[in-house]
Scaffold this active site. Sequence first.
Site, PDB file in Angstrom:
ATOM      1  N   HIS A 160       0.814  -1.219   0.000  1.00 21.27           N
ATOM      2  CA  HIS A 160       0.000   0.000   0.000  1.00 21.27           C
ATOM      3  C   HIS A 160       0.851   1.274   0.000  1.00 21.27           C
ATOM      4  O   HIS A 160       0.303   2.375  -0.115  1.00 21.27           O
ATOM      5  CB  HIS A 160      -0.922   0.041   1.222  1.00 21.27           C
ATOM      6  CG  HIS A 160      -1.973  -1.041   1.233  1.00 21.27           C
ATOM      7  ND1 HIS A 160      -2.873  -1.200   0.206  1.00 21.27           N
ATOM      8  CD2 HIS A 160      -2.253  -2.013   2.141  1.00 21.27           C
ATOM      9  CE1 HIS A 160      -3.675  -2.218   0.491  1.00 21.27           C
ATOM     10  NE2 HIS A 160      -3.322  -2.737   1.658  1.00 21.27           N
ATOM     11  N   ASP A 194      -2.677 -10.501  -2.003  1.00 18.57           N
ATOM     12  CA  ASP A 194      -3.252  -9.984  -0.760  1.00 18.57           C
ATOM     13  C   ASP A 194      -4.713  -9.607  -1.031  1.00 18.57           C
ATOM     14  O   ASP A 194      -5.053  -9.208  -2.145  1.00 18.57           O
ATOM     15  CB  ASP A 194      -2.454  -8.751  -0.315  1.00 18.57           C
ATOM     16  CG  ASP A 194      -2.854  -8.236   1.054  1.00 18.57           C
ATOM     17  OD1 ASP A 194      -2.092  -8.476   2.004  1.00 18.57           O
ATOM     18  OD2 ASP A 194      -3.913  -7.593   1.173  1.00 18.57           O
ATOM     19  N   HIS A 196      -6.318  -7.162  -0.204  1.00 16.18           N
ATOM     20  CA  HIS A 196      -6.484  -5.734  -0.475  1.00 16.18           C
ATOM     21  C   HIS A 196      -5.692  -5.335  -1.724  1.00 16.18           C
ATOM     22  O   HIS A 196      -4.583  -5.832  -1.940  1.00 16.18           O
ATOM     23  CB  HIS A 196      -5.994  -4.913   0.720  1.00 16.18           C
ATOM     24  CG  HIS A 196      -6.664  -5.283   2.007  1.00 16.18           C
ATOM     25  ND1 HIS A 196      -6.061  -6.093   2.940  1.00 16.18           N
ATOM     26  CD2 HIS A 196      -7.883  -4.968   2.492  1.00 16.18           C
ATOM     27  CE1 HIS A 196      -6.897  -6.254   3.971  1.00 16.18           C
ATOM     28  NE2 HIS A 196      -7.998  -5.592   3.724  1.00 16.18           N
ATOM     29  N   ASP A 283      -4.522 -12.744   3.747  1.00 19.68           N
ATOM     30  CA  ASP A 283      -5.739 -12.245   4.386  1.00 19.68           C
ATOM     31  C   ASP A 283      -7.009 -12.515   3.582  1.00 19.68           C
ATOM     32  O   ASP A 283      -8.092 -12.070   3.972  1.00 19.68           O
ATOM     33  CB  ASP A 283      -5.619 -10.760   4.758  1.00 19.68           C
ATOM     34  CG  ASP A 283      -4.948  -9.925   3.689  1.00 19.68           C
ATOM     35  OD1 ASP A 283      -4.719 -10.433   2.580  1.00 19.68           O
ATOM     36  OD2 ASP A 283      -4.653  -8.740   3.964  1.00 19.68           O
TER      37      ASP A 283
HETATM   38 ZN   LIG Z   1      -4.175  -7.014   3.031  1.00 18.74          ZN
END
Ligand SMILES: [Zn+2]
Length: 340
Positions: A160, A194, A196, A283
């Site tokens: 991120h 991931d 996200h 995740d």
């Molecule tokens: Zn994540």
Amino acid sequence: MRVITNPRQADHAPTVEVDGGEVIPAYEVPLRYAAIRTALATAGGFTFEEPPATTEPPLTAVHQADYVAYLQQASAEAGGAGNGPMPHRWPSVFPFGPHPRALGPRALRGRFCYDTYTPILPGTYSAAFAGATAASYAAHLLACSQERNVYVLTRPPGHHAEADRCGGYCYFNNAAVAAAILARFGPVAILDVDVHHGNGTQHIFYEQPNVLTVSIHGDPRGLYPFFSGYADETGTGRGLGTNLNLPLPLGSGVPEYRDALAQALVAIERFRPEFFIVALGTDAHESDPIGGMHLPTTYFREMGANLRHLQRPTLIVQEGGYNLEVVGPCVVEFLRGIEG
Ligand SMILES: [Zn+2]
């Protein structure tokens, strides 16, 4: 498999984060690292090594120099006298208007960070720097043709982190740092699994034709980071066509992931990369506290096995995964799968 570790990861140990204005216990904690390391050691077949002190991560190849300097200075100031044993520094105000100016310390917090999940603590810079160092060393091992697969065990995660901002628990973008090194030797493909969206990695290489970024993640209409990760983001300028987002509805399981992974593999094989990087978050596991997907532990081995067929030198770097009971077994399964 060789595992390159981050010996300074515990320097960054947030106790709380702010979610929707509520102060809650931090998810991204040193125990995650310990859980993965224990699972790898118990499984066997992995050797752990720290990066040599002489390794220099090319941070400014992917991050703006003023951001790198800010993170170092803000970490040092957080550790100053009178700040208590473990001060967390968050922004409260973010840049706005056509010509935002950030001249004081409170403005700089919002200038260089885009959310309230990513505090700066006294040890943040050293932990993040050592993670980027581990990723750099692993990239050099691959570039020298010493290894087929190398795993970077690190936290805080990286995907991120934007060129000029921390966010999403991430400070330096470890996958991007590794890609910047490997791209000197040939085209690089990055696959981010991931749950996200890997917004930082996407944006850092958005205009670059020699790095393909692919991300399989939860639909950003419902999942962090909300502002990017949509299917129509495909790159720009000379990088047009070198970004692929495969957002999945929350609640997706093995069938949806199989389909998305097949699409990702088609794009990666068409790109003909010299090197392959996996941003490995676990995740999307069914019991992750912040993911919302339905993958069982066993699917991570299948995912790794599917990626093995690319037959490229592969660097795997740790991203998210917040259930301390399952993050380690998921990493073991994935690495077993990719090693064959
Ligand atoms: Zn994540």
